[in-house]
Design a protein around this motif. Structure first.
Motif, PDB file in Angstrom:
ATOM      1  N   UNK A   1      90.494  29.788  21.265  1.00 11.94           N
ATOM      2  CA  UNK A   1      91.670  29.107  21.787  1.00 11.94           C
ATOM      3  C   UNK A   1      91.805  27.704  21.200  1.00 11.94           C
ATOM      4  N   UNK A   2      92.994  27.378  20.687  1.00 10.73           N
ATOM      5  CA  UNK A   2      93.231  25.995  20.256  1.00 10.73           C
ATOM      6  C   UNK A   2      93.422  25.098  21.481  1.00 10.73           C
ATOM      7  N   UNK A   3      92.722  23.969  21.475  1.00  9.09           N
ATOM      8  CA  UNK A   3      92.718  23.051  22.610  1.00  9.09           C
ATOM      9  C   UNK A   3      93.035  21.645  22.109  1.00  9.09           C
ATOM     10  N   UNK A   4      93.805  20.907  22.912  1.00 12.42           N
ATOM     11  CA  UNK A   4      94.021  19.486  22.640  1.00 12.42           C
ATOM     12  C   UNK A   4      93.316  18.726  23.752  1.00 12.42           C
ATOM     13  N   UNK A   5      92.513  17.738  23.372  1.00 15.42           N
ATOM     14  CA  UNK A   5      91.765  16.945  24.343  1.00 15.42           C
ATOM     15  C   UNK A   5      92.069  15.473  24.105  1.00 15.42           C
ATOM     16  N   UNK A   6      92.015  14.701  25.168  1.00 13.95           N
ATOM     17  CA  UNK A   6      92.218  13.261  25.031  1.00 13.95           C
ATOM     18  C   UNK A   6      91.352  12.539  26.051  1.00 13.95           C
ATOM     19  N   UNK A   7      91.004  11.314  25.702  1.00  8.57           N
ATOM     20  CA  UNK A   7      90.174  10.505  26.590  1.00  8.57           C
ATOM     21  C   UNK A   7      90.954   9.259  26.986  1.00  8.57           C
ATOM     22  N   UNK A   8      90.935   8.983  28.297  1.00  7.63           N
ATOM     23  CA  UNK A   8      91.554   7.790  28.853  1.00  7.63           C
ATOM     24  C   UNK A   8      90.455   7.042  29.587  1.00  7.63           C
ATOM     25  N   UNK A   9      89.993   5.939  29.030  1.00  7.97           N
ATOM     26  CA  UNK A   9      88.829   5.253  29.591  1.00  7.97           C
ATOM     27  C   UNK A   9      87.634   6.179  29.494  1.00  7.97           C
ATOM     28  N   UNK A  10      87.018   6.475  30.624  1.00  8.47           N
ATOM     29  CA  UNK A  10      85.877   7.406  30.626  1.00  8.47           C
ATOM     30  C   UNK A  10      86.294   8.822  30.982  1.00  8.47           C
ATOM     31  N   UNK A  11      87.570   9.013  31.343  1.00  7.76           N
ATOM     32  CA  UNK A  11      88.059  10.335  31.768  1.00  7.76           C
ATOM     33  C   UNK A  11      88.482  11.171  30.571  1.00  7.76           C
ATOM     34  N   UNK A  12      88.083  12.441  30.598  1.00  5.98           N
ATOM     35  CA  UNK A  12      88.387  13.374  29.519  1.00  5.98           C
ATOM     36  C   UNK A  12      89.286  14.472  30.066  1.00  5.98           C
TER      37      UNK A  12
END
Length: 170
Positions: free
Chosen positions: A80-91
């Motif tokens: 599965x293609x996944x997009x991930x992003x991090x905001x501060x310490x949250x993923x």
């Protein structure tokens, strides 16, 4: 304390359907069955992907622990293609498909909402320019009813696992 323990157990073992807490009357130091903390993270440290009751599998994603705050990464998890992003310490992780144009998030950017606080995070599709609030499960900010498909993830600081549906798992 009870809520914190419940939350940790539910995050580490989503297949658990109920948790019962027993207390000893008048004895705060009563001996009873203990669950070692390491066992709660067994899924993160397993050599093989764990398969849940619904057929979803937890896959280790080595690219995600080092993702910097404000960064967006597109990775393959299982098939599965996944997009991930991090905001501060949250993923955060979502299926790599824009809800508006149904294209992958190639070239997507993460930014703060205009006038928003420091913790705001808006993922912008480079193709159709749709905006998604990653903290609110990928709800589309440009039109009602649109949202991304969020994926559960577990992180212990060194390892990140993402749960992918059985239909696309190897």
């Amino acid at each position: 304390l009870e809520l914190a323990v419940r939350g940790a157990v539910e995050a580490a073992a989503p297949e658990i359907t109920s948790i019962e807490v027993e207390t000893a009357a008048g004895d705060d130091n009563a001996a009873g069955p203990l669950v070692p903390v390491d066992s709660l993270f067994a899924r993160l440290h397993a050599d093989a992907a764990a398969v849940g009751a619904d057929g979803a599998s937890w896959e280790v994603v080595p690219e995600l622990p080092g993702l910097e705050s404000g960064a967006v990464a597109r990775v393959e998890v299982g098939r599965m293609p996944v997009v991930a992003c991090r905001v501060g310490t949250d993923l955060f992780a979502f299926e790599d498909r824009c809800a508006r144009c149904e294209r992958p998030f190639d070239g997507a950017t993460l930014a703060r909402r205009l006038g928003g606080g420091a913790g705001d995070a808006v993922l912008r599709c480079a193709t159709c320019r749709a905006h998604y609030d990653v903290r609110r499960a990928g709800v589309c900010l440009d039109e009602d009813g649109g949202h991304l498909a969020p994926l559960p993830l577990l992180a212990d600081g060194a390892t990140v696992c993402v749960s992918v549906p059985a239909a696309v798992a190897p």
